[in-house]
Design a protein around this motif. Sequence first.
Motif, PDB file in Angstrom:
ATOM      1  N   UNK A 205       0.802  -1.222   0.000  1.00 30.88           N
ATOM      2  CA  UNK A 205       0.000   0.000   0.000  1.00 30.88           C
ATOM      3  C   UNK A 205       0.833   1.269   0.000  1.00 30.88           C
ATOM      4  N   UNK A 206       2.152   1.160   0.280  1.00 34.15           N
ATOM      5  CA  UNK A 206       3.011   2.334   0.201  1.00 34.15           C
ATOM      6  C   UNK A 206       3.499   2.591  -1.218  1.00 34.15           C
ATOM      7  N   UNK A 330       7.384   4.444  14.290  1.00 38.94           N
ATOM      8  CA  UNK A 330       6.076   4.783  13.737  1.00 38.94           C
ATOM      9  C   UNK A 330       5.648   6.180  14.169  1.00 38.94           C
ATOM     10  N   UNK A 331       5.903   6.546  15.423  1.00 43.18           N
ATOM     11  CA  UNK A 331       5.558   7.895  15.886  1.00 43.18           C
ATOM     12  C   UNK A 331       6.351   8.946  15.117  1.00 43.18           C
ATOM     13  N   UNK A 375       4.600   2.266   4.977  1.00 44.79           N
ATOM     14  CA  UNK A 375       5.489   1.116   5.071  1.00 44.79           C
ATOM     15  C   UNK A 375       5.744   0.713   6.516  1.00 44.79           C
ATOM     16  N   UNK A 376       5.875   1.693   7.391  1.00 42.17           N
ATOM     17  CA  UNK A 376       6.190   1.396   8.789  1.00 42.17           C
ATOM     18  C   UNK A 376       5.010   0.823   9.554  1.00 42.17           C
ATOM     19  N   UNK A 377       3.811   0.801   8.960  1.00 38.57           N
ATOM     20  CA  UNK A 377       2.708   0.090   9.623  1.00 38.57           C
ATOM     21  C   UNK A 377       3.062  -1.392   9.758  1.00 38.57           C
ATOM     22  N   UNK A 378       3.847  -1.918   8.813  1.00 34.00           N
ATOM     23  CA  UNK A 378       4.203  -3.342   8.835  1.00 34.00           C
ATOM     24  C   UNK A 378       5.312  -3.651   9.835  1.00 34.00           C
ATOM     25  N   UNK A 385       6.233 -10.240  15.391  1.00 32.61           N
ATOM     26  CA  UNK A 385       5.129  -9.314  15.646  1.00 32.61           C
ATOM     27  C   UNK A 385       5.131  -8.826  17.086  1.00 32.61           C
ATOM     28  N   UNK A 386       4.489  -7.696  17.312  1.00 26.92           N
ATOM     29  CA  UNK A 386       4.408  -7.132  18.661  1.00 26.92           C
ATOM     30  C   UNK A 386       3.778  -8.123  19.624  1.00 26.92           C
TER      31      UNK A 386
END
Length: 400
Positions: A205-206, A330-331, A375-378, A385-386
Motif C-alpha cells: 500500500x506504500x 512509527x511515531x 510502510x512502517x505500519x508493517x 510481531x508485537x
Amino acid sequence: MDFDFTPEERAFRTQVRDFIASNLDPQVQAKLAEHRSLTRDEIVAWQRTLDGRNWATPSWPAAWGGPGFTPVQRYIFFDELHQAPAPEPLSFNVAMIGPVIATFGTDAQKRRFLPRIRRLDDWWCQGFSEPGAGSDLASLKASARRDGEHYVVNGSKIWQGMAHYADWMFTLVRTDPTATKQAGISMLLIDLRLPGVEVRPIVTMDGRHEVNAVFLDEVRVPVDCRVGEENGGWAITKFLLGNERTGIARVGMSRHILRRARTLAQQRIASGGECLADDPVFRQAAAALEIELHALEITQMRLIAEADAHSGTPDPRSSILKIRGTQLRQQASELMLSAAGPSALAAAGEFQAFADGQWPAQAPWSTTVAPVYLSLRAASIYGGSTEVQKNILAKTVLGL
C-alpha cells in the motif's frame, strides 16, 4: 552503570563517520535521506565498499572473516549508518544466512557460500512465511520429498523481501509430514534460477515493490544444499530469528526520521502564517519523541553491557527493543507526515512510478513521506510481531 563511551569507542565512531563521508556516493546518500529506493547495483556497490574495509559483516567474529566488533562497536557502526544515512549491509546475507551457514553448515558450504555472501556476489532472500504460516511458522506446508541426491520441493512462500533481486533463497520445508509440526522441518538453500521457481511481485500500500510471492513447482534441490540434519531445521530457525531481532531498536533510524520531520516543518507555513517548526504543539511532540528515543538508547546500552551474561545467545529482553523501537519509529513517521502536510501526497502517476522503481527526480522530496508512513505500519509484524514479542517477555522475563 556508566553509559559513557570510552575514548576508544568515541574514536571508532569518528572513524566510521569519516569512512562514510569519504566513500558513500552522495547521490545514494541523498536518495536515502529522502527515503527513495536504491537500485540493486547501488546496494551491491556499497556492500563491496564496506567489504574492502572488512566492515560488510559487522556481526561476524574474526574466526569467520568478520571484523570481530565488540557489541558496543557494532551498535556504534549501525547507529552511524542509520544517521548518515547509509545503506546497511544486506541483512538477509550477513545477519541471517551467513551466521547460519557458519554455525550449522558443512565445510564445503562454508567455502562455497560465505565469501560470496559477504561481497553480495549472491543476493539472498528469506523463504519462511506462507499464506497460512506467518506468526505460526511451524504450520508451514511447503514440502520436500527425497529423490536420490535431490529434494523435490513444492509449495509457495509469501512476503519475500527483495526476492526480485535475489539469486538464492534460504527456506523452510516440511520433510516429514508425519512428525510433529516443529520436528518435521528442514532448511534448504534454493537457487532461484532453477526450473520450477517463479517469483511474483507484490506492490504494497506504500506503492513500493519490495516483497514478493515465490512459487515452487517440482523444484529439484541438491541434498548438499540442506543446512544441518534432515528434520533439524527448527533449531536453526530459532537461532536465525534470534539474530534477526538483535539490534532492531534502530534508534539512529528514528532520529533520522525525526530530523527530516523538523526539516519539513521549517519549510511549511502553519495556520496564522507562522512556520510550523515554531508551533508549540509540534515542538512539544518532537521534544517528547527525542526524550523517548534517548530512553530507548539507554535501555539498549544496558542490554549491550550485559550481553556477556547470555553467552552470545539473544537476550529475551531484546523484545523490549523491538516493541518500543517499532512504536517510536512509527511515531516519528507520523510526526513527519504531519510536518509535510498536503505536500506528502503524490499524484497517482508518481505513485505508480514509485512502485516501478522510477520515482521522478523532479518530484518534491516530501512526497516520499506518505510511503514511509505506510510502510512502517508493517514494522509491528516483521522481525517478530508485537504480540509475539509480548508473549516472549511474559514467558521468559515475567515468568507468567
